[in-house]
Design an enzyme around this catalytic site. Sequence first.
Site, PDB file in Angstrom:
ATOM      1  N   ASP A 200      -3.300   6.096  -8.007  1.00  0.00           N
ATOM      2  CA  ASP A 200      -4.531   6.829  -8.316  1.00  0.00           C
ATOM      3  C   ASP A 200      -4.354   7.660  -9.590  1.00  0.00           C
ATOM      4  OD1 ASP A 200      -7.192   7.746  -7.338  1.00  0.00           O
ATOM      5  OD2 ASP A 200      -6.213   9.701  -7.325  1.00  0.00           O
ATOM      6  N   GLU A 268      -4.758   3.039 -11.569  1.00  0.00           N
ATOM      7  CA  GLU A 268      -6.129   3.341 -11.967  1.00  0.00           C
ATOM      8  C   GLU A 268      -6.087   3.963 -13.362  1.00  0.00           C
ATOM      9  OE1 GLU A 268      -9.961   5.958 -10.574  1.00  0.00           O
ATOM     10  OE2 GLU A 268      -7.953   6.741 -10.375  1.00  0.00           O
TER      11      GLU A 268
END
Length: 543
Positions: A200, A268
């Site tokens: 993330d 990400e």
Amino acid sequence: MSDPFWYKDAIIYEVHVRGFADSNADGIGDFPGLTEKLPYLHDLGVTCLWLLPFYPSPLRDDGYDIADYTAINPIYGTLDDFRRFVDAAHALQIRVLTELVINHTSDQHPWFLESRSSRDNPKRDWYVWREGREGDPPNNWLSVFGGAAWSLDYNTGQWYRHTYLREQPDLNWRNPELVEAMLDVVRFWMDQGVDGFRVDAAHQMMKDPEERDNPPAPDDYQRPWKDMAEYDSFIHIYDYGHPDVHEAHRRFQEVVDSYGRDAMTIGEVHLFDLPEWASYYGPELDELSMPFNFHLMASDWDPPSLRATIEAVLWHLPPGAWTNWTLGNHDEIRLATRLPKGHERLAALLLLTLPGTPFLYYGDELGMEQTLIPADRARDPWGFNVSSLGRDGARTPMQWAPGPGSGFTTPWVTPWLPLGERSDTVNVEHESGDPGSVLNMYRRLLAIRLGSPALRQGTFMADPASDEQTLAYRRETDDEGMTVVINFADVSNRVAIEHGFVVFSTLDPNREGEVTGSISLEPHEGVILSRLAPGTTGKQPPD
Ligand code: NOJ
Ligand code: CA
């Protein structure tokens, strides 16, 4: 299952444990429920799952606010349930990626509770604490979710940084002890048998060490992404991707690789400058296995723009690097709502025929639409900042069957988010019985990709038939050639194609036949043509 590049052949499906299947009638999906549904995913053709965060969490940001990195949130089950799930997935040749949220924790994580307890706590420096500027935050950085990226802690009189919610304090990746603690988290999940991680906010962990103010954006500035008015009033130079971030990813990859088990990482990386984006593979391909490729999602939805995006991404890949494609996820408006009507089928065809690993989002294979969530049931803290359609609307429970509960939960139980409005027809049971359904189209498409070396790993070349209305391209290996032709127009279209055999249509499950010279396509119909007659194998005939 040993193959370092397994992910090149994979079809990856993003799923939220919370939203998939509830086994114990509390309205919340769980690991036993997900495990039970594995045969569905296997039959669909999925070969890898990416699970959204399932760790103990106050759920202020749907689990992206982690309070314990090495445990399972009891609402989803136990660590034993998780292990059983991984074993069951592996038995079906399905790999499992879990989520590593390494930029921040929950403010309820014991590390942060310690860190905030006093200025001289040994974990003080595990987070980013600064003095204010005359009562104001230390600089002008903004939180992605709105407001300043700094909050004052009254107890110790200093400000802590948070790229997202104030309940998601940023970890200090420049602190070696913190880095070691996070590498232990990686080891913990590798020891549980996972096949890799989705990382993330992988480009946000390292920011300017001098913490300079971001420059204000000119009035006509447009980010190549969502419209986020307040956030976009600055150009985010100093709070994104400081070059030191690459060293962090290398360290992290070393640990993953040390298991010698073909685990992969996908980060990400919401960056739209292609060379900068591609730098996340690392100079020796020693950082992330892949940065997430959001370029298709940011592209205008018309054939020339899509073609330019695809070619630009492929052109910028470092030698030997492999990419991925996605058009939907838990942060975006559902495909079937975002795209013009009928185009969700074209999106599926595109995703599953490009050179790069396709990432599918659960429920898109049914054509699930964005659901309007009544204010009293909304959960997402960001929701209405992104657009009038918040993120909750794309996170509603998976629709398995007609009727109350939709097979997700027991009929008299209220699911954690409301079901989609059309759950009586948009569901697995109903669509399975309809040969022309979106679900059956996905099934055929996944089977074609899995059976076609050209579609998985062949070269990519735009076909001369590409124009304003038509996206056409070829995928080729020595032995096989596939041509994809997609009509974006609302009218039927005749497209020049030399020769081929229709093996797939987005609209007509029975469409087949030999094509010579041209092919006629219905309004928003896409097809795949094979150079070889169906059923034939071996070398293609000489031209
Ligand atoms: C990106 C995730 O995809 C999103 O859902 C989350 O809110 C933020 N990172 C913060 O972790
Ligand atoms: Ca449950």
